[in-house]
Scaffold this active site. Structure first.
Site, mmCIF file in Angstrom:
data_model
loop_
_atom_site.group_PDB
_atom_site.id
_atom_site.type_symbol
_atom_site.label_atom_id
_atom_site.label_comp_id
_atom_site.label_asym_id
_atom_site.label_seq_id
_atom_site.Cartn_x
_atom_site.Cartn_y
_atom_site.Cartn_z
ATOM 1 N N PHE A 172 0.806 -1.222 0.000
ATOM 2 C CA PHE A 172 0.000 0.000 0.000
ATOM 3 C C PHE A 172 0.834 1.265 0.000
ATOM 4 O O PHE A 172 0.380 2.320 -0.446
ATOM 5 C CB PHE A 172 -0.930 0.020 1.224
ATOM 6 C CG PHE A 172 -0.227 0.359 2.517
ATOM 7 C CD1 PHE A 172 -0.048 1.677 2.909
ATOM 8 C CD2 PHE A 172 0.276 -0.642 3.332
ATOM 9 C CE1 PHE A 172 0.621 1.994 4.087
ATOM 10 C CE2 PHE A 172 0.942 -0.338 4.509
ATOM 11 C CZ PHE A 172 1.116 0.988 4.894
ATOM 12 N N LYS A 196 -1.018 -7.821 -8.640
ATOM 13 C CA LYS A 196 -1.951 -7.893 -7.515
ATOM 14 C C LYS A 196 -1.566 -6.771 -6.564
ATOM 15 O O LYS A 196 -0.700 -6.922 -5.720
ATOM 16 C CB LYS A 196 -1.851 -9.261 -6.820
ATOM 17 C CG LYS A 196 -3.118 -9.710 -6.053
ATOM 18 C CD LYS A 196 -3.563 -8.792 -4.947
ATOM 19 C CE LYS A 196 -2.661 -8.855 -3.728
ATOM 20 N NZ LYS A 196 -3.184 -7.933 -2.629
ATOM 21 N N GLU A 235 -5.050 -3.974 -1.696
ATOM 22 C CA GLU A 235 -6.481 -3.687 -1.726
ATOM 23 C C GLU A 235 -6.825 -2.406 -0.966
ATOM 24 O O GLU A 235 -7.975 -1.949 -0.997
ATOM 25 C CB GLU A 235 -7.275 -4.869 -1.163
ATOM 26 C CG GLU A 235 -7.024 -5.217 0.285
ATOM 27 C CD GLU A 235 -5.822 -6.133 0.499
ATOM 28 O OE1 GLU A 235 -5.768 -6.784 1.575
ATOM 29 O OE2 GLU A 235 -4.942 -6.212 -0.395
ATOM 30 N N ARG A 236 -5.829 -1.804 -0.281
ATOM 31 C CA ARG A 236 -6.090 -0.573 0.467
ATOM 32 C C ARG A 236 -6.122 0.660 -0.424
ATOM 33 O O ARG A 236 -6.815 1.632 -0.122
ATOM 34 C CB ARG A 236 -5.032 -0.396 1.567
ATOM 35 C CG ARG A 236 -5.064 -1.491 2.622
ATOM 36 C CD ARG A 236 -3.904 -1.346 3.565
ATOM 37 N NE ARG A 236 -3.818 -2.466 4.505
ATOM 38 C CZ ARG A 236 -2.813 -2.660 5.345
ATOM 39 N NH1 ARG A 236 -1.805 -1.797 5.371
ATOM 40 N NH2 ARG A 236 -2.792 -3.696 6.152
ATOM 41 N N SER A 290 5.694 -6.987 4.305
ATOM 42 C CA SER A 290 6.282 -7.344 5.599
ATOM 43 C C SER A 290 7.131 -8.604 5.477
ATOM 44 O O SER A 290 6.910 -9.440 4.588
ATOM 45 C CB SER A 290 5.183 -7.557 6.639
ATOM 46 O OG SER A 290 4.454 -8.739 6.354
ATOM 47 N N CYS A 296 9.555 1.829 3.669
ATOM 48 C CA CYS A 296 10.509 0.785 4.060
ATOM 49 C C CYS A 296 11.927 1.330 4.157
ATOM 50 O O CYS A 296 12.804 0.676 4.710
ATOM 51 C CB CYS A 296 10.450 -0.393 3.087
ATOM 52 S SG CYS A 296 10.995 0.024 1.416
#
Length: 499
Positions: A149, A173, A176-177, A226, A281
């Site tokens: 995201f 993919k 979805e946020r 993550s 990150c």
């Protein structure tokens, strides 16, 4: 309520699984859209379309593929503000930060314009009597990427641009946020000339991820997120015979030497620690001043800067320093770790727990926090907070500061601020971290170098963008050819000596 779609075979396709995820406006806390979560069958449809479209795209010569990338760059610049506004609305980033997200992806696309050169193989003539040997870099086929995201434009482009330039099809993919920008990028790629079906966007959750991991047609997978999920994707993907690169969590240290320009170091920490609400990150989340005097001077410089930070929605103007975090769950987790830090004995120098923004009380805003006297056994040191929280760990010496960065399980990025060239060279040579900054707080390489962490921040032997990306998205075929100059008089049953 807007209902988002998948993008399959050149068309926006409504989800059929009946499952949806809420897309929030992080500034208000309101649900602004529903994102469909794909079923295995929907993923199969996307892969089938990609598999059908890929051979013709691979047969398109690299120069023509590069021209599509050139046109895509033009369209990205044309629609920069439109893309940035959509990104800010779903992610919460400030408008300038959203444009930076798109720009760093655009730079990788610009690098991919060099595909004709980057895809050249090697050739040896007369390796033996009448024998030539040459290699070719050929596309893998259908490839896939699972993106996070926090960079909904940059990281998808880091993956699909080199994959497409190499002649592959790509299944994206996204998170979805904040899925709107990836859908917009797919539209722009086709407007730039990419054939339908070569780039698909399939929204989803673990069902879609597992479908990618297990699909026998998909040849490679890129992931950023993550570390626990990176380890899962790397293990399952590799066990299924796929080429996989995964980039996980981070805990980036910035060492401040006694001779550092303290104003420069403090300014760097403000931008690197609190920019994008710490949801990077490559954010600096640990400041390591060497010596108590250095630490005291640093804290003295940091506090007034932090207290002046302007936190607000992207609509409040370009002077906003950072916006909300992405979800209410993220806010709750960050505040929980702050309470843990206090309970474990860290000194909370700047306390942003009571931060409220008038008119946006239901938004996911987190005030800036500064901890001092953090120790390596504390949760706020060991865990990636992913929020506007800077921890100060005092080191007694350079060697102690270096050891902190080297002993941490994450190894994404690190930095040292100093005027001493010898210390800088020693740090860069010895530290076991993938990306190093010398008086540069966020050492993200430019597009023609590669991006990747070490230790539990990276899994796989090739990095993102730069030359490694063209290696990752191609496989080498080596051809040995012989054209006899005379009439053959029968077979040979041993290797002929190379005269």
């Amino acid at each position: 309520m807007q209902e988002l779609t998948h993008y399959i075979n050149g068309q926006h396709v409504k989800g059929t699984s009946g499952r949806f995820s809420d897309v929030f406006n992080p500034a208000t806390g309101e649900v602004q859209a529903k994102c469909p979560l794909a079923s295995v069958e929907e993923m199969d449809q996307a892969v089938a379309a990609a598999m059908a479209a890929q051979p013709a795209w691979a047969a398109t010569n690299p120069q023509r593929r590069a021209r599509v990338m050139m046109e895509f760059v033009r369209l990205l610049n044309r629609d920069m503000d439109k893309l940035a506004e959509a990104l800010s609305r779903e992610h919460g980033k400030t408008f300038p930060d959203a444009k930076g997200d798109i720009q760093r992806g655009l730079e990788v696309v610009e690098y991919c314009v060099g595909a004709p050169h980057l895809l050249k193989g090697e050739f040896t003539d007369s390796a033996g009597p009448g024998i030539d040997i040459y290699s070719m870099r050929q596309p893998l086929g259908v490839t896939a990427g699972i993106t996070p995201f926090n960079f909904p434009a940059m990281i998808p482009m880091w993956m699909f641009a080199p994959a497409l330039a190499c002649g592959n099809a790509f299944i994206l993919k996204p998170s979805e946020r904040d899925p709107s920008v990836p859908l917009m990028l797919a539209e722009l790629m086709e407007e730039a000339g990419l054939p339908k079906g070569v780039l698909q966007v399939v929204n989803g959750d673990k069902v879609a991820v597992d479908a990618i991991l297990d699909h026998e047609v998909i040849q490679s997978i890129g992931f950023v997120g993550s570390t626990p999920i990176a380890q899962y994707i790397y293990g399952r993907g590799c066990s299924n015979g796929k080429r996989v690169q995964c980039f996980g969590g981070a805990k980036n240290h910035m060492i401040i030497m006694p001779d550092a320009d303290m104003d420069q170091a403090a300014d760097a920490l403000i931008g690197a620690g609190y920019g994008a609400a710490g949801e990077r990150c490559m954010a600096i989340s640990v400041a390591v001043p060497v010596g108590d005097e250095t630490a005291d001077r640093l804290i003295e410089k940091l506090v007034p800067r932090i207290e002046k930070l302007k936190v607000g929605p992207y609509t409040a103007g370009n002077d906003v320093d950072y916006g909300p975090v992405v979800t209410g769950e993220a806010k709750k987790r960050i505040l929980g770790l702050i309470e843990t830090g206090i309970a474990q004995g860290a000194e909370l120098v700047v306390d942003g727990r009571d931060f409220k923004l008038q008119g946006y009380e239901d938004g996911f805003f987190v005030g800036p926090h500064l901890f001092d006297r953090v120790t390596p056994d504390m949760d706020i040191y060991t865990q990636e907070i992913f929020g506007p929280v800077l921890s100060t760990v005092r080191a007694g010496s350079y060697e102690e500061a270096l050891k902190l960065a080297m002993d941490h399980e994450y190894g994404n990025g690190t930095a040292i601020f100093t005027r001493d060239g010898d210390a800088a060279r020693d740090f860069a040579a010895r530290v076991n971290v993938g990306m190093v900054g010398i008086n540069v707080p966020i050492p993200v390489p430019l597009a023609y170098h590669t991006f990747g962490g070490w230790k539990k921040s990276g899994f796989g032997d090739l990095n993102q963008h730069g030359p490694d990306s063209f290696k990752f998205y191609t496989r080498t075929k080596t051809v040995t050819s012989r054209w006899p100059s005379g009439i053959k008089e029968g077979g040979e049953f041993n290797f002929k000596a190379m005269d």
